[in-house]
Design an enzyme around this catalytic site. Sequence first.
Site, PDB file in Angstrom:
ATOM      1  N   LYS A 118      52.947   9.394   6.294  1.00  0.00           N
ATOM      2  CA  LYS A 118      53.061   9.799   4.965  1.00  0.00           C
ATOM      3  C   LYS A 118      52.662  11.244   4.913  1.00  0.00           C
ATOM      4  CE  LYS A 118      51.322   8.798   0.320  1.00  0.00           C
ATOM      5  NZ  LYS A 118      50.487   7.793  -0.584  1.00  0.00           N
ATOM      6  N   SER A 197      52.249   4.924  -4.121  1.00  0.00           N
ATOM      7  CA  SER A 197      53.067   6.404  -3.648  1.00  0.00           C
ATOM      8  C   SER A 197      53.241   6.396  -2.239  1.00  0.00           C
ATOM      9  CB  SER A 197      52.210   7.465  -3.994  1.00  0.00           C
ATOM     10  OG  SER A 197      51.024   7.570  -3.258  1.00  0.00           O
ATOM     11  N   SER A 221      48.306   2.601  -4.108  1.00  0.00           N
ATOM     12  CA  SER A 221      49.470   3.301  -3.330  1.00  0.00           C
ATOM     13  C   SER A 221      49.754   2.963  -1.920  1.00  0.00           C
ATOM     14  CB  SER A 221      49.300   4.760  -3.183  1.00  0.00           C
ATOM     15  OG  SER A 221      49.256   5.455  -4.382  1.00  0.00           O
TER      16      SER A 221
END
Length: 538
Positions: A118, A197, A221
């Site tokens: 990420k 996210s 997330s």
Amino acid sequence: MRSPRTPVLLAVVAALLAGCSSGSDPAPAAAGAAGPGPDLRDLDALTIPDLQSMMDDGDLTAVQLTQAYLDRVAEHDDEVGAVLTLNPDALADAQASDDARADGGARSPLEGIPVLLKDNVDTADLPTTAGSRLLLDSEPDDATITARLLDAGAVVIGKANLSEWANFRGADSTSGWSGAGGQTANPYVLDRNPCGSSSGSAAGVAASFAQVAIGTETDGSIVCPSGANGVVGLKPTIGQVSRDGIVPISAEQDTAGPIARHAVDAALLMAVVAGPDEADDATGEVPDGTDTGFADLDLDALQGARVGVWSPAADSGVDADTLAVLTSAVAALEAAGATTVPVELPYQDEIGAGETPALLAEFDRDLTAYLGATDGDVPDDLAGLVAENADDPVELAYFGQELFTEAIAAPDAEQTREGIRDLAQRSVDETLAQGPGDEDDLTAIVALTGTPAWVTRYAALDGVADDFVYSSSTPAAVAGYPSVSVPAGFAGPRGALPVGVSFIGTGWSDADLLDVAADFEDQAQARRAPGFLATVGA
């Protein structure tokens, strides 16, 4: 709708994809090493143990495996938008892994395994943007977990797109959108949202752009995008995995964790990245006797277990087809030998009321500290970010930065934090303790992770952004306890969209939850590969 990627990132991606499509290697050191190789068209079904066995037997190389994933990115990522930046040295790194295996054997179960990070996890050799164009010129060192992956022989294939600033910039943000990377789509149905996210991490793994990925979670997330994209995602206990070198929201709730298509792969990734780190005090709080044998999975974990079933409230808005997924998950648990018990988790209204005020105060504190410790041309603090966003032609196109401005003005919330953490831990622990004796205790709590993915929209264009209905992530998130989402079925129009269930446990029970997740996965067999459908209607 996709926003154009930044010229810097486009140049990196275009150069690498051009090399892949022409059959040439982006990395001269790996030239000629890929060869015809084995048939890797069904990457979706292969586990890390499968791949390690093939590489140990000489039937597969890390270069061939990495090239296969690069080919998948070249074929499908224009539709999905999960990969923000590809590593131009990925094939050279894979060749180095093959050389290390030839010299002394695999250094870890991740030797030669392509991993997506990420893009809020620091990497010294690739941009780390948190999705923001304002961090394109940052120059961080490797995060602790990045260094551990590299030392283990993993191949960082690239950085995954994310909801910008981990969905903590504007009140009406759209999950999976960032100024640096544009919009990530759900690979099952492309006009549907991937949740966030850790949007690109989950969508990228689901679409077989990497074997596994690192996500991060403050509240939902990791588990929400894992549920929405039909993959396994573990949100660990705070302190299992170092947060050093990760763009923060709050040190009180943030953690990194694994995302994978298979529970065994999530466990193997966890085994590599977990452990103490002097740069993160929370990692020194692991109680004596804690089981950290993440990779030693017990596929009979549900035999004789007691599992609490936390169903959505009648007024939650969860539709009948999604509720049916939970019903089928309960049947799978019972078929695997578990006893299921209906439960209700207390204190949820109080926890929810205090979470955002606490996070706002902590965000200003922790992000300012991160920016101050990061080299390169980056703003010094939240006020600097607010000012530069206002001057940027892309950043505020779809939604605002209300959370940034509220965080700057937020009062201290230390007492609020202490209160909601206590309530969240009690909500889980009191529910797990079903009676005066140990024989009544629950192994875990199961709940729907969320609802099927919604159509992606933008507040500035459509008047509404994320059509968010239900989530079970908050108790574990605020408590700092583990939860793991596992594919459980499909719902939504034409039954085309994945739905996950989450297993929630007490603090430091991560290894036990992975056992439960693996046993459930084996029993339910609920996952199927994405089909990249354009739409399925409303």
